[in-house]
Structure formats: structure tokens, C-alpha cells
Design a protein around this motif. Structure first.
Motif, PDB file in Angstrom:
ATOM      1  N   ASN A   1       0.860  -1.185   0.000  1.00 48.05           N
ATOM      2  CA  ASN A   1       0.000   0.000   0.000  1.00 48.05           C
ATOM      3  C   ASN A   1       0.893   1.230   0.000  1.00 48.05           C
ATOM      4  O   ASN A   1       1.351   1.682   1.042  1.00 48.05           O
ATOM      5  CB  ASN A   1      -0.922  -0.027   1.225  1.00 48.05           C
ATOM      6  CG  ASN A   1      -1.899   1.120   1.219  1.00 48.05           C
ATOM      7  OD1 ASN A   1      -1.732   2.092   0.483  1.00 48.05           O
ATOM      8  ND2 ASN A   1      -2.923   1.019   2.034  1.00 48.05           N
ATOM      9  N   ALA A   2       1.125   1.768  -1.196  1.00 45.87           N
ATOM     10  CA  ALA A   2       2.073   2.869  -1.340  1.00 45.87           C
ATOM     11  C   ALA A   2       1.632   4.089  -0.541  1.00 45.87           C
ATOM     12  O   ALA A   2       2.449   4.791   0.045  1.00 45.87           O
ATOM     13  CB  ALA A   2       2.226   3.234  -2.812  1.00 45.87           C
ATOM     14  N   ARG A   3       0.319   4.329  -0.474  1.00 44.45           N
ATOM     15  CA  ARG A   3      -0.143   5.520   0.239  1.00 44.45           C
ATOM     16  C   ARG A   3       0.041   5.355   1.736  1.00 44.45           C
ATOM     17  O   ARG A   3       0.381   6.303   2.436  1.00 44.45           O
ATOM     18  CB  ARG A   3      -1.607   5.798  -0.122  1.00 44.45           C
ATOM     19  CG  ARG A   3      -1.750   6.234  -1.587  1.00 44.45           C
ATOM     20  CD  ARG A   3      -3.187   6.380  -2.002  1.00 44.45           C
ATOM     21  NE  ARG A   3      -3.841   7.467  -1.290  1.00 44.45           N
ATOM     22  CZ  ARG A   3      -5.152   7.673  -1.319  1.00 44.45           C
ATOM     23  NH1 ARG A   3      -5.920   6.874  -2.022  1.00 44.45           N
ATOM     24  NH2 ARG A   3      -5.684   8.659  -0.650  1.00 44.45           N
ATOM     25  N   PHE A   4      -0.179   4.143   2.212  1.00 42.97           N
ATOM     26  CA  PHE A   4       0.074   3.873   3.626  1.00 42.97           C
ATOM     27  C   PHE A   4       1.551   4.098   3.927  1.00 42.97           C
ATOM     28  O   PHE A   4       1.922   4.737   4.903  1.00 42.97           O
ATOM     29  CB  PHE A   4      -0.307   2.420   3.950  1.00 42.97           C
ATOM     30  CG  PHE A   4       0.042   1.982   5.347  1.00 42.97           C
ATOM     31  CD1 PHE A   4      -0.904   2.029   6.357  1.00 42.97           C
ATOM     32  CD2 PHE A   4       1.316   1.514   5.648  1.00 42.97           C
ATOM     33  CE1 PHE A   4      -0.579   1.624   7.639  1.00 42.97           C
ATOM     34  CE2 PHE A   4       1.640   1.118   6.937  1.00 42.97           C
ATOM     35  CZ  PHE A   4       0.688   1.173   7.932  1.00 42.97           C
TER      36      PHE A   4
ATOM     37  N   ARG B   1       3.771   5.881   2.390  1.00 41.16           N
ATOM     38  CA  ARG B   1       4.136   7.290   2.351  1.00 41.16           C
ATOM     39  C   ARG B   1       3.714   7.988   3.638  1.00 41.16           C
ATOM     40  O   ARG B   1       4.484   8.753   4.223  1.00 41.16           O
ATOM     41  CB  ARG B   1       3.448   7.942   1.150  1.00 41.16           C
ATOM     42  CG  ARG B   1       4.149   9.169   0.664  1.00 41.16           C
ATOM     43  CD  ARG B   1       3.583   9.661  -0.642  1.00 41.16           C
ATOM     44  NE  ARG B   1       3.354  11.103  -0.569  1.00 41.16           N
ATOM     45  CZ  ARG B   1       4.304  11.996  -0.364  1.00 41.16           C
ATOM     46  NH1 ARG B   1       5.552  11.610  -0.213  1.00 41.16           N
ATOM     47  NH2 ARG B   1       4.031  13.272  -0.286  1.00 41.16           N
ATOM     48  N   ALA B   2       2.512   7.662   4.105  1.00 39.39           N
ATOM     49  CA  ALA B   2       2.027   8.273   5.334  1.00 39.39           C
ATOM     50  C   ALA B   2       2.836   7.812   6.543  1.00 39.39           C
ATOM     51  O   ALA B   2       2.808   8.444   7.588  1.00 39.39           O
ATOM     52  CB  ALA B   2       0.548   7.955   5.546  1.00 39.39           C
ATOM     53  N   SER B   3       3.566   6.701   6.396  1.00 40.08           N
ATOM     54  CA  SER B   3       4.414   6.221   7.482  1.00 40.08           C
ATOM     55  C   SER B   3       5.844   6.709   7.318  1.00 40.08           C
ATOM     56  O   SER B   3       6.753   6.202   7.963  1.00 40.08           O
ATOM     57  CB  SER B   3       4.411   4.693   7.547  1.00 40.08           C
ATOM     58  OG  SER B   3       3.142   4.241   7.924  1.00 40.08           O
ATOM     59  N   GLY B   4       6.045   7.662   6.423  1.00 38.57           N
ATOM     60  CA  GLY B   4       7.379   8.240   6.255  1.00 38.57           C
ATOM     61  C   GLY B   4       8.332   7.378   5.456  1.00 38.57           C
ATOM     62  O   GLY B   4       9.548   7.557   5.542  1.00 38.57           O
ATOM     63  N   ILE B   5       7.808   6.427   4.685  1.00 40.86           N
ATOM     64  CA  ILE B   5       8.673   5.567   3.881  1.00 40.86           C
ATOM     65  C   ILE B   5       8.832   6.173   2.488  1.00 40.86           C
ATOM     66  O   ILE B   5       7.859   6.645   1.905  1.00 40.86           O
ATOM     67  CB  ILE B   5       8.066   4.150   3.760  1.00 40.86           C
ATOM     68  CG1 ILE B   5       8.001   3.493   5.135  1.00 40.86           C
ATOM     69  CG2 ILE B   5       8.862   3.282   2.786  1.00 40.86           C
ATOM     70  CD1 ILE B   5       7.191   2.221   5.183  1.00 40.86           C
ATOM     71  N   ASP B   6      10.054   6.170   1.955  1.00 42.06           N
ATOM     72  CA  ASP B   6      10.291   6.667   0.606  1.00 42.06           C
ATOM     73  C   ASP B   6       9.960   5.547  -0.381  1.00 42.06           C
ATOM     74  O   ASP B   6      10.755   4.636  -0.615  1.00 42.06           O
ATOM     75  CB  ASP B   6      11.761   7.100   0.477  1.00 42.06           C
ATOM     76  CG  ASP B   6      12.029   7.739  -0.880  1.00 42.06           C
ATOM     77  OD1 ASP B   6      11.243   7.515  -1.821  1.00 42.06           O
ATOM     78  OD2 ASP B   6      13.035   8.448  -0.989  1.00 42.06           O
ATOM     79  N   VAL B   7       8.750   5.600  -0.936  1.00 37.01           N
ATOM     80  CA  VAL B   7       8.242   4.488  -1.736  1.00 37.01           C
ATOM     81  C   VAL B   7       9.101   4.258  -2.983  1.00 37.01           C
ATOM     82  O   VAL B   7       9.441   3.128  -3.330  1.00 37.01           O
ATOM     83  CB  VAL B   7       6.771   4.747  -2.138  1.00 37.01           C
ATOM     84  CG1 VAL B   7       6.271   3.658  -3.070  1.00 37.01           C
ATOM     85  CG2 VAL B   7       5.896   4.815  -0.900  1.00 37.01           C
ATOM     86  N   GLY B   8       9.497   5.354  -3.650  1.00 36.52           N
ATOM     87  CA  GLY B   8      10.323   5.228  -4.849  1.00 36.52           C
ATOM     88  C   GLY B   8      11.634   4.508  -4.546  1.00 36.52           C
ATOM     89  O   GLY B   8      12.072   3.642  -5.305  1.00 36.52           O
ATOM     90  N   ARG B   9      12.242   4.854  -3.399  1.00 35.35           N
ATOM     91  CA  ARG B   9      13.513   4.227  -3.057  1.00 35.35           C
ATOM     92  C   ARG B   9      13.319   2.737  -2.781  1.00 35.35           C
ATOM     93  O   ARG B   9      14.136   1.905  -3.187  1.00 35.35           O
ATOM     94  CB  ARG B   9      14.108   4.924  -1.825  1.00 35.35           C
ATOM     95  CG  ARG B   9      15.633   4.921  -1.861  1.00 35.35           C
ATOM     96  CD  ARG B   9      16.209   5.646  -0.662  1.00 35.35           C
ATOM     97  NE  ARG B   9      16.820   4.681   0.231  1.00 35.35           N
ATOM     98  CZ  ARG B   9      16.628   4.675   1.548  1.00 35.35           C
ATOM     99  NH1 ARG B   9      15.840   5.559   2.110  1.00 35.35           N
ATOM    100  NH2 ARG B   9      17.214   3.769   2.291  1.00 35.35           N
ATOM    101  N   MET B  10      12.226   2.393  -2.124  1.00 35.97           N
ATOM    102  CA  MET B  10      11.979   0.983  -1.814  1.00 35.97           C
ATOM    103  C   MET B  10      11.776   0.166  -3.090  1.00 35.97           C
ATOM    104  O   MET B  10      12.232  -0.965  -3.197  1.00 35.97           O
ATOM    105  CB  MET B  10      10.741   0.851  -0.922  1.00 35.97           C
ATOM    106  CG  MET B  10      10.972   1.304   0.487  1.00 35.97           C
ATOM    107  SD  MET B  10      12.396   0.456   1.199  1.00 35.97           S
ATOM    108  CE  MET B  10      13.324   1.832   1.806  1.00 35.97           C
TER     109      MET B  10
END
Lengths: 543, 349
Positions: free
Chosen positions: B220-223, B225-234
Motif C-alpha cells: 500500500n504505497a499511500r500507507f 508514504r504516510a508512514s514516512g517511507i520513501d516508496v520510490g527508493r523501496m
């Protein structure tokens, strides 16, 4: 059948249903008369959806062994096997989530798959050519090739819209209509089905603004006055009181009460639904002078969130208060928290404890002690396919390094610690589940909301943003969620910014309420301010 | 019984039964089973790393990595470089593994950047990236100067041969470590230990903070992001890891096989690999190490057993010479049949 004393539109008699050995309906009797609005209320998991699935012949019922008991529609015993079967018997459904084709016009949506047609050369030829297949099949193929009778589609859609008092242009595409209007297109479609004798409204006001909801309720009354039977499923008890003629309360798969509106009150219905007396603990709002210093200062905040655009908000949040953000849907109250937490592009000047907060960076916001419970539970708030424990722990693990053994990015996730923490949260927030390893997807809406809340609490924020925490959840869970927020505020001093469409709940727990209109703060009121002042601010007029 | 079947899943249940039927049929027609079983294990270990390579990409939310041939091409370059300069034995194998990891990681970062531009279309774009990289590599194989005459294309004095023999370099070097006989088959201890260790390493990675972040970003990319995770980097991490593992995977594959196959050989390698993972119970959005181990074994075992069985049946028949093509045809039908079946089971039931 005797036309002088018409049979009830719907009679359910001793309906029982179990899924995989779990009894979800234990003998439900229900009678809905023609021209009556009958409200069906109950907590999540009381069996309302299962009952609707049976009424509507959803495949899930028959794949799991069917049901017991009998159903009569206008006096005729039926066992609907498919939704089209149910429709053929005059059952119409207005869904909670819209079933419309966005690229089609309003009229085309209303008439979809029931379009009036006219024969043309090709269809006539096809009928002739396929005659050897037999009369019925041949006519079927011919009909499939007939031309759409566009003027008639337009005319009949118009009539359906007029019937429910909508002035909407029937030739507009559905994409781009306000949600409220989409709901009316759905209703117009059901009304247009000439045979519709029983309409089911499943949580129809969940996504509507208050004015739109009022319009809808008015329309329901008009329909009932024309002899249509209406089964109204909702969480909002004030709506039940406004329109229902009779009320059936369902609890744990059984009918616990049948009331006439005259003998019903909201507290009585709520009490019947949850089976215990609702504790109405009041938290007196604190005077402005008793509040702490400004902790979050927002100046000229603009947030580009589709449908909830913020156009320049100035706001001061004081340490230790519960600040409510109220306003009509689409006016931007939802966008404020999303912008400050960095989930949507935002500009403006935000300072936290005197130091500027960088916008557009959720990681920084979390590090600075902010936390957010999103209004979009399923898409932002939860990892649906992960366990309760993982959902509660993930944000704290990533943003703050809690629940980890070792350091750095390769630090191990401490599952055991997360599980222990989740077990405590389950007890604390009364999350109904089979244990911390249960997948969040399997929980009811109210329990999912409690998981979201617990996830935010785990961050031990100094400033907590909570948006629409009680949307679509049952009375019991609603109460629990609000109690918990107040508890954290009073006992731990957590500052809370509570955004909600339900003014009543804001007035119950907030110290101050800011009303948002047209993307700006229209005014800030005390929760016990007179109704008329709120009304004026909501309507965009300064008092 | 029903609950037991639900736990292993219908697909796995069917394949286990099919495999048992094959083994029983083999015994019935007088096929010796121990070398067949040994072959199954070799094939499993040989393909195992490639299947494992799919997992980080699925976890990161880019779906099944049909761009696997990109990593495979990197692994092939990493294999021929030390061979060309005359390294042999463990030196050559170790150099190939190290270079494979490096090249795979570099290509993976570029691939991830490309996938960032096509959100939602990763799997389809991956197919084309895979095809394109194989074609580009084919040009490379043809035009590069080759010093080692054993690898040189017999015509023209330039470019690599189609198939390089690994005897004397690192053919079966891993399989032989700690190998032992059972019946008339040989148990490939080293190969399986190597593969299972890699599986363990990846499983460990997914228990770390960055592994959890990657899984959250994928689910869940939006989740996230809201948890401070850099989705693109992951996603970049997932794709890079996947490509590097594919490069390592082809080195392991080649050493077991005994040959390095260049040019068109990697073209379709993603499909049986994806099929094995799906058979194991994974889906486009969810894959675990257990899916890798179970899926690779079942898929490869069915293929490995079916071929000698058909062979045996054909040689037993009176007009064997007319039927000489049947085993090859049967192999194609069975392998593509399993792939088709696996792809219809995308939601892991």
C-alpha cells in the motif's frame, strides 16, 4: 390476489443463514408495507448485509448453501437466485458505492441495459436470416441489433429525474458530477424500473453532505408517498427519526425490537442496537484562557487535494486542546491535515513549536511528533493483508525505530514485541478479533478504525490529527473511539485536531471548533455556541 | 482433510498428486527412480535462485519481474569475462558471482528508474525490457574481441560461440561439494545448501526494518508514504535486488548445467521462472520464500520426471523410431501447460 387489500411489499419469515457453521441470521421476521419507509438498524456484524444479500439473490448466498425461511414479495413466494431475478420481482437497490459508468451520460446510465430500441434494416435482416434457430432465439438476435431510441431514452430519464425532483441535465456525463448527484442518478435508475415496488437504500447518505442528505431523505418520502416500499439501512439514527415509519433493530442476527417512530427515540434505538445503556459522559470544554500556548501555527496554507482544496488557511493550534475542524463536504476541511502531514502537495508557512515544518515530507512530520489518522481508512490507514500487530507497529518501526532489535536499516523487526504491544492495544481499545495475528481485512469497519487509532497512539504523538474517525462505523465503536481520544488528550496532554463531518460529535468533545468554508477558516466557535451561529458559518456567512 | 487441503492449496495439491502419479507410472514401466529424484533436486537448485529473484520485485509492488532476462544477461557477461581471461575453478566461479552481483545491481538501478516512469505497467514493460536486453546482448556477443580460443566463434575470429562448455572452468563445481550417492543417483548437497542459504538471507532481509518498509511500500504505497517511507527508493531497492539475484541465478544455473548458453537462450527464461513461483502459491502482489521453495521443486520435478518417463514409454513401443520426436513435444506441452495453468492461478488459490 385481492387488489383491495394488497399484500405487504415484502414479508420475510424465519430467515436463517449460516456461513461455514457460523450462524449469522437466527430467524429474522420482517414485514414492509407498500408506501412505508422501514428502517433497518444494527451494529456492524448484526446481519444487515447478509439479509440484503439474501433479498437481492447475491451468488455468495447460494454458493454457501442457501438460506432457510421464506420470502414473499407482494404476496408471492420467491427465492431469488440472482440479482436480475430479484430485479424482475421488483426489488431495486441504491448502493452505498455507486454503480455507474463514468463515461456515459446520466440518461444512458439510467437506462443501461434496459434501453428502448427500434428495429432497423440490419436487425430485421438478422431476424430473417436466423429464423432457422427458432423463434425466440432469432428474435433475441434481432433485438440485440436494433437501434437505440435516443429521444425516448432522454424523455424517460427526464421523467425519472423529475419524479425525484432533480433538475440535473440528463445529457451530462456522469464523470465530474458531484457525489450527491451521482447518488440521485442511482435512485432515478431504480425509480425508472417500472416494476420497482421495493427499494433498498444501503447507507445512502454515507458519502453525502448534510444538505444533499436532506434532499435524499425528502426524495425517499416522496417515493414512499407514491406507494413504493422502502427499506432504509443506515448508521445515522437522526435520519431514521426523520423519515422512518417503522424501525426494526437487528442484533447478532436476531430482531431485538420493532418500533413505531412515535415510540422511538435516538438513545432508545442506540441502546437496543448495542444492548447496553450508552454512557453519555460529558467533557466540559475548557475556556480559551485555560488553554496552552500556540504549538502549531499555520499561515496561508494551500493544499492541492482534489475535491478538498485548501485555499489559504490561517490557524493556531494551542497545546493540550482538542480543536475541531468542521464544514461541509468539499470545502477543504479534509485537506488541511493531509497537507500538513505531507500527503498532498501544499504550500504555506507552518511552524511547530516555533520551528518551521517542511511540507511534503511525511517522515519529517512524524519525526517532529505529529501523527495522522487518515479519513481514508482502507487506502491510507491500513495494510489490509497484514496482521493487526504489523499494522499497529509498522509506522512506529519505520518512523521512530520502535519494535526493532539492533540499529540501522538492517535492524531486525521485533515481531514478539509488536505482538505483545498489539495484545495490550486490543484490550485497551476493545478491538473485536481473534488475536493480534488476525488480518485487518477480516475486521469490521469499526475495529479497523480502532487499529488505525492504535497505530497513531503507538507513535506517542504530541500533536495528533484525526480525520473522520467515526465515518461508517457503528454506535458502539464510535463511542469508544471518541472516549479514547478524550482520554489521551486529558491524561497524556496530547493535542488533537479532530476533523469531522458530524458537527454533533465535534460539539461533544472539542474545546474549540473551526468551521472551514471555501478552503478558508470561516470562523472559530465554542462548542456550546448556539446552532444558529454554526449554521451561518457553514453557509459561508460571517455571524 | 478439507482443512489440510486448504492449507497447502488446491494447485499444490493437484501438482503433488500429478508428481506422485508420474513417479508411480515410472516405476510401473521399469524406470529407475533414484537418478530421476536426483535430477529433480539438481533442477530445483539450478533454477531456485532465478525463482528467488522474483520475490523482491513482487514485494516492492512492481509485480512479477518479467524483465528477468536483463539480470540474466548481466550474469552471462559476468560469466564470460573471467573465462575469457583464463580463470579456472573456484577462482572463476567466485569472480563470476562477484561480477554478476555488481553488474546486476547496476542494471537493476537503471531498470528501476525506467519502471518508475510506467506505474501500473511494470509487468508488460518488463517483458519488453527482457526481450530488448537479450537482443542487445546478442550484438555484444557477436562483435566483442575474444582472447580465449576455446570461447571463440569458429568463423570470423570475433565474437563468442553459441554454447560455451564449462568443463575445466566451473562446471558442476557447486553440485560436487559434499555430494553423496543414494541408489544410482547423486545428491547435490553444495548446490542445495547454496540455494537454501540465499533463501535464508532474503528471508532475513524481509525481517529487517528496510525489508518491512519495502513490503509496506509494495502492499500500500499511500500507507507507506504516510508512514514516512520513501516508496520510490523501496521500489528501486526491490528491483535492484531482483536483477542482481537473477544475475547470480544464471551463474548458478550455468555451473549446474555445465554450459553457458548465449544469444537467444535467455529470451524466454522469465516464463518458467514466473510459473514456478505462481505454482508455489504466490500471487502478483504477494510472494514468500516458502512459495519459492515449494514452487521450484514442484514445477521442476514434474518437468524432470515427465521427460525420461515419456522417453521410456516411447522406447518400449514397437515403432520407436517413428516416435522419436514425441519426448520433445511432450516436454513442450507439459512445460507450457504448467505455465498456462500457473498464470490462470494468479490470485494464489
Amino acid at each position: 390476489m385481492n387488489p383491495e387489500s394488497p399484500a405487504p411489499a415484502l414479508v420475510l419469515d424465519g430467515i436463517k443463514k449460516s456461513y461455514f457453521g457460523v450462524q449469522v441470521l437466527r430467524g429474522v421476521d420482517l414485514t414492509v408495507q407498500a408506501g412505508e419507509i422501514h428502517a433497518l438498524v444494527g451494529e456492524n456484524g448484526a446481519g444487515k448485509s447478509t439479509l440484503m444479500n439474501i433479498l437481492f439473490g447475491m451468488p455468495v448466498i447460494h454458493e454457501t448453501g442457501g438460506y432457510e425461511g421464506t420470502m414473499r414479495l407482494a404476496g408471492q413466494a420467491v427465492v431469488p437466485k440472482t440479482p436480475s431475478d430479484a430485479m424482475a420481482h421488483g426489488v431495486g437497490m441504491v448502493h452505498q458505492e455507486f454503480m455507474l459508468l463514468p463515461g456515459f451520460t446520466v440518461a444512458e446510465n439510467i437506462k443501461l441495459n434496459r434501453e428502448p430500441t427500434r428495429p432497423n434494416l440490419v436487425s430485421l435482416a438478422a431476424t430473417v436470416v436466423t429464423r432457422p434457430l427458432g423463434g425466440e432465439r432469432s428474435r433475441g438476435i434481432g433485438r440485440a441489433l436494433e437501434s437505440l431510441d435516443l429521444p425516448r431514452i432522454k424523455r424517460e430519464s427526464r421523467a425519472a429525474l423529475d419524479q425525484i425532483g432533480m433538475s440535473l441535465d440528463e445529457m451530462l456525463p456522469v464523470a465530474g458530477l458531484p457525489v450527491g448527484h451521482m447518488q440521485f442518478v442511482e435512485i432515478a435508475r431504480e425509480v425508472d424500473k417500472e416494476k420497482a415496488k421495493l427499494l433498498v437504500f444501503d447507507e445512502p447518505t454515507a458519502v453525502l453532505t448534510e444538505t444533499e442528505a436532506d434532499e435524499l431523505l425528502k426524495t425517499m418520502k416522496q417515493l414512499a408517498a407514491r406507494g413504493v416500499a422502502i427499506l432504509f439501512i443506515t448508521h445515522r439514527l437522526d435520519e431514521v427519526m426523520a423519515v422512518a415509519d417503522r424501525i426494526t433493530v437487528l442484533r447478532d442476527g436476531e430482531v431485538v425490537a420493532r418500533l413505531d417512530r412515535a415510540e422511538a427515540t435516538v438513545p432508545r434505538i442506540a441502546e437496543l442496537m448495542i444492548g447496553r445503556t450508552l454512557l453519555q459522559r460529558e467533557h466540559p470544554p475548557r475556556a480559551a484562557g485555560a488553554l496552552g500556548a500556540v504549538t502549531l501555527r499555520v499561515r496561508d496554507l494551500k493544499v492541492d487535494m482534489p475535491g478538498e482544496r485548501v485555499r489559504g488557511v490561517d490557524l493556531d493550534v494551542r497545546r493540550g486542546e482538542i480543536l475541531g475542524l468542521a464544514g461541509l463536504a468539499g470545502q477543504g476541511k479534509i485537506g488541511i491535515a493531509n497537507g500538513i502531514l505531507g500527503l498532498f502537495p501544499a504550500t504555506g508557512e507552518v511552524t511547530l513549536e516555533g520551528k518551521p515544518l517542511r511540507l511534503g515530507d511525511p517522515a519529517e512530520a512524524l519525526r517532529r511528533g505529529l501523527a495522522f489518522v487518515s479519513e481514508d481508512r482502507r487506502h491510507v490507514g491500513l495494510l489490509l493483508d497484514e496482521s493487526i500487530a504489523d499494522n499497529i507497529a509498522t509506522t512506529a518501526l519505520q518512523a521512530q525505530g520502535k519494535f526493532q532489535r539492533g540499529r540501522g536499516p538492517f535492524a531486525l523487526y521485533d515481531r514478539a514485541a509488536a505482538r505483545t504491544h498489539a495484545e495490550a492495544a486490543i484490550v485497551d481499545l476493545d478491538i473485536r478479533c481473534r488475536g493480534p495475528q488476525e488480518l485487518v481485512r477480516r475486521l469490521s469497519g469499526g475495529n479497523q478504525q480502532k487499529v488505525c487509532l492504535s497505530r497513531a497512539f503507538t507513535l506517542e504523538p504530541t500533536l495528533l490529527f484525526v480525520s473522520e474517525p467515526t465515518r461508517g462505523i457503528d454506535v458502539g465503536a464510535k463511542h469508544r473511539v471518541l472516549e479514547k481520544l478524550v482520554e489521551w488528550n486529558r491524561e497524556r496532554g496530547t493535542t488533537i485536531v479532530l476533523t469531522s463531518s458530524e458537527l454533533l460529535e465535534l460539539r461533544r468533545v472539542c474545546d474549540r471548533i473551526a468551521v472551514i468554508d471555501k478552503g478558508r477558516v470561516a470562523g472559530i466557535l465554542a462548542p456550546d455556541a448556539p446552532d444558529v451561529e454554526f449554521g451561518l458559518l457553514f453557509a459561508g456567512e460571517a455571524p | 482433510m478439507k482443512r489440510y487441503l486448504q492449507a497447502i492449496g488446491v494447485t499444490r495439491g493437484i501438482l503433488v498428486v500429478f508428481l506422485l502419479v508420474l513417479w508411480a507410472a515410472g516405476m510401473a514401466v521399469g524406470l529407475e527412480l533414484s537418478p530421476v529424484l536426483a535430477d529433480c533436486l539438481v533442477r530445483t537448485g539450478m533454477n531456485g535462485v532465478l525463482v528467488l529473484a522474483l520475490v523482491p520485485a513482487v514485494r516492492a509492488g512492481v509485480g512479477l519481474n518479467f524483465g528477468l532476462p536483463l539480470g540474466i544477461v548481466c550474469g552471462l557477461i559476468a560469466t564470460v569475462l573471467p573465462m575469457n581471461v583464463g580463470l579456472r575453478g573456484w577462482d572463476c566461479f567466485a569472480a563470476a558471482l562477484a561480477l554478476a552481483t555488481l553488474f546486476g545491481a547496476i542494471a537493476g538501478i537503471g531498470y528501476a528508474k525506467l519502471l518508475e516512469r510506467v506505474p501500473g505497467e511494470e509487468m508488460m514493460v518488463g517483458v519488453y525490457v527482457g526481450f530488448a536486453s537479450v537482443a542487445a546482448a546478442a550484438i555484444l556477443w557477436l562483435i566483442v574481441p575474444v582472447q580465449n580460443p576455446e570461447l571463440l566463434l569458429p568463423l570470423g575470429g570475433k565474437g563468442f560461440r553459441q554454447t560455451l562448455v564449462l568443463d575445466g572452468y566451473f562446471g558442476r563445481i557447486l553440485d560436487r561439494v559434499g555430494q553423496f550417492k543414494f541408489g544410482s543417483g547423486v545428491f547435490p548437497t553444495g548446490l542445495l545448501v547454496f540455494w537454501l542459504s540465499l533463501c535464508g538471507l532474503i528471508a532475513f532481509f524481509f525481517r529487517t526494518r528496510i525489508g518491512i518498509a519495502l513490503t509496506a511500500a509494495g502492499e500500500n504505497a499511500r500507507f507507506a508514504r504516510a508512514s514516512g517511507i520513501d516508496v520510490g527508493r523501496m521500489r528501486t531497492v526491490g528491483v535492484t535486488l531482483s536483477t542482481a539475484l537473477a544475475a547470480v541465478g544464471i551463474v548458478v544455473f550455468s555451473q549446474s548445467y555445465g554450459f553457458v548458453q548465449l544469444y537467444k537462450a535467455p529470451l524466454l527464461m522469465a516464463f518458467p521462472t514466473v510459473a514456478a513461483l505462481l505454482i508455489g502459491g504466490a500471487s502478483v502482489r504477494h510472494a514468500t520464500i516458502a512459495h519459492v521453495i515449494v514452487g521450484t521443486f514442484l514445477f521442476q520435478s514434474v518437468l524432470t520426471t515427465a521427460l525420461p518417463l515419456v522417453n521410456r514409454i516411447v522406447t518400449l513401443s514397437p515403432n520407436a523410431s517413428e516416435l522419436s520426436n514425441i519426448p520433445e513435444i511432450a516436454r513442450l506441452i507439459i512445460s507450457n501447460g504448467i505455465i498456462l495453468y500457473a498464470l490462470t492461478r494468479k490470485d494464489s488459490t
